[in-house]
Scaffold this active site. Structure first.
Site, PDB file in Angstrom:
ATOM      1  CD  GLU A  62      44.368  45.006  38.136  1.00 36.60           C
ATOM      2  OE1 GLU A  62      45.453  45.548  38.384  1.00 36.60           O
ATOM      3  OE2 GLU A  62      44.100  43.825  38.399  1.00 36.60           O
ATOM      4  CE  LYS A  64      43.435  39.787  36.897  1.00 34.92           C
ATOM      5  NZ  LYS A  64      43.757  39.458  38.313  1.00 34.92           N
ATOM      6  CE  LYS A 125      48.905  44.332  38.644  1.00 33.77           C
ATOM      7  NZ  LYS A 125      47.577  43.815  38.986  1.00 33.77           N
ATOM      8  CD  GLU A 174      53.066  42.687  42.621  1.00 35.40           C
ATOM      9  OE1 GLU A 174      52.170  43.400  42.131  1.00 35.40           O
ATOM     10  OE2 GLU A 174      53.343  41.543  42.221  1.00 35.40           O
ATOM     11  CG  ASN A 194      50.428  40.307  44.257  1.00 35.12           C
ATOM     12  OD1 ASN A 194      49.294  39.981  44.598  1.00 35.12           O
ATOM     13  ND2 ASN A 194      50.839  40.233  43.001  1.00 35.12           N
ATOM     14  CD  GLU A 224      50.288  45.294  44.246  1.00 34.54           C
ATOM     15  OE1 GLU A 224      50.282  44.568  43.240  1.00 34.54           O
ATOM     16  OE2 GLU A 224      51.306  45.874  44.644  1.00 34.54           O
ATOM     17  CB  SER A 225      45.761  40.251  44.588  1.00 37.84           C
ATOM     18  OG  SER A 225      46.441  40.729  43.442  1.00 37.84           O
TER      19      SER A 225
END
Length: 267
Positions: A62, A64, A125, A174, A194, A224-225
């Site tokens: 990603e 970001k 995103k 998500e 997430n 995710e994350s």
């Protein structure tokens, strides 16, 4: 604690109306219609879903630059350098933040990445609440869009998912908790879990393990994350995940692409 997601979504709805005033929907839609004709002539675009299934790592790297919880992560990070470096260092796909006010992103980041030679799938995103944003994603050069269950009523999500497919975009849907599992019945291209609570921004990777068996067996699952250890990726893959979205862990280093390469080597 204030719900950050509610604040962002409320702001996003106002932002979209402002953008519509600057570039009317009928103009944007006509521009994208031309793109669709060109794409049909050029042949199929790379599939985000298939890229994850075919990849040994499944890493979605990603781009970001900032977040509401961490502030600036890499304020000078260049979309003309880092996404291509991610591709060169083995990313299966990319995620590019396009929200400006909270994440320091922009649609132009995807355009720039494509212009530098990025050919792998790119996820748009953002906090998508209006079909107008799907057309923006398609115009920018995205391969897929993120739809967040917590942002949308089930009917809204169904409509946006259908529209995305009409535009040749795949959907990463998500979810965060068991209460949102009915969204998986919409059969998105990929089901994301997430690990970060979007209301409080508290992160817990254990959430992906809790949710794994609750998702449809045939779903292409994405965690995710909060992933920072190759061992966690191995464990998540064993639990059924095929995609692993990682951003801050790479962006907080001086060289995100090299950090990704080292991470994949450790896998």
């Amino acid at each position: 604690m204030a719900d950050i997601l509610e604040e962002i979504v409320a702001h996003k709805r106002i932002e979209v109306e402002t953008m519509k005033a600057q570039l009317p929907p009928e103009v944007l839609y006509a521009q994208v219609e031309q793109l669709l004709v060109q794409t049909e002539a050029q042949g199929a675009r790379p599939s985000f879903r298939q890229a994850l299934l075919a990849s040994e790592s499944g890493i979605i790297a990603e781009f970001k630059r900032r977040s509401p919880s961490k502030g600036w992560i890499m304020e000078e990070g260049s979309p003309a350098i880092i996404p291509l470096s991610y591709q060169q260092n083995g990313a299966a796909a990319l995620s590019i933040l396009t929200d400006h006010d909270y994440f320091g992103g922009d649609d132009s980041f995807i355009v720039e990445a494509r212009q530098t030679g990025v050919t792998i799938p790119i996820l748009y995103k953002n906090f998508v609440v209006d079909e107008y944003q799907l057309f923006q994603a398609r115009k920018a050069g995205a391969s897929a869009v993120l739809l967040i269950a917590a942002d949308l009523q089930l009917g809204e999500c169904r409509s946006l998912l259908s529209r995305a497919h009409e535009l040749g975009l795949e959907v990463l849907l998500e979810m965060h908790s068991e209460s949102e599992l009915d969204y998986a019945e919409l059969q998105p291209d990929m089901c994301g879990i997430n690990n970060r609570n979007l209301g409080t921004f508290v992160t817990d990777v254990a959430n992906s393990f809790r949710m794994a068996e609750r998702l449809p067996a045939e779903a292409v699952k994405v965690s995710e994350s909060g992933i920072s250890d190759p061992a966690t990726v191995r464990e998540l893959r064993a639990a059924g995940y095929r995609g692993f979205l990682i951003g801050e862990n790479f962006m907080k280093t001086g060289h995100p692409g090299l950090a990704l390469g080292n991470f994949i080597a450790a896998l």
